[in-house]
Design an enzyme around this catalytic site. Sequence first.
Site, short mmCIF file in Angstrom:
data_model
loop_
_atom_site.label_atom_id
_atom_site.label_comp_id
_atom_site.label_asym_id
_atom_site.label_seq_id
_atom_site.Cartn_x
_atom_site.Cartn_y
_atom_site.Cartn_z
N HIS A 185 -7.34 3.93 26.21
CA HIS A 185 -5.83 2.34 25.66
C HIS A 185 -4.88 3.30 26.67
CE1 HIS A 185 -8.35 0.65 23.43
NE2 HIS A 185 -8.92 1.96 22.57
N GLN A 190 -18.10 7.70 19.39
CA GLN A 190 -17.15 7.11 18.81
C GLN A 190 -17.87 6.03 17.81
OE1 GLN A 190 -13.35 6.59 20.19
NE2 GLN A 190 -12.13 4.85 18.97
#
Length: 246
Positions: free
Chosen positions: A34, A135
């Site tokens: 990100h 994740q």
Amino acid sequence: MTVQCGIFLKTTSPHIVEVLGTCGLDFAVVDAEHAPFDRAAIDLMILAGRAAGLPIFVRVPDDRHSTLLSALDMGAAGLLVPHVDSAAQAAEIVRNTRFSTGQRGYSGGPRYAGYGSLGMAEALRRGDEAVILAQIESGLAVEECEAIAATPGIDGVFIGRSDLSLSIGEASASTPAVIAATRRIIAAGIAANKRVGMFVASPEEGAKFAPLGADWFVIGSDQSILRQGARNVAAFATQQKKGHAA
């Protein structure tokens, strides 16, 4: 397992890593998913982490073999692999990140191998010490979380509550449905004797999940710490101005 705490790195500055190395953190995570980190920037952050004695993990942007291999060759302490939705995907990640039980490509020249100074056997051993975290951040992944956590070679799970919330149609990470999913993932990690990581905004929020068994916390980021510190300074300045005006 002993609780460990670190932060996300969102800013491409090795100086920040150098400063954080003086603070007693257990690790930091370069957020290449990100934040604007290219391969050269990741390399520089890991180099700074080694110099500062701060283990650097990388949240990679995808799970392609080349992406995983690149971060590991640079000497990342571990990888946080986003959007792992099945045990089959987790097993493929293991194959691409392990020498002993997988098919990770070998070269003795990169940083992890001491630039050719370690010899092949020691380089392979050290390479396999890298921590691989899957994740969990979708409804599908929650249904598979027990199998993902139990995948040999996966060292732990990491709960991505924001994307998980969106995946199951919730607008907040604090709704009962998201909390229930979080508890299930934590339980899956504990049952598999694996690390259970998660992002929290503050130590106080982390304190709510540690008793449940979460033990690897990413608490805020370099940006949030900078913003909070600046706000504290600004609040002091505002207070002083009001005092003078009175």
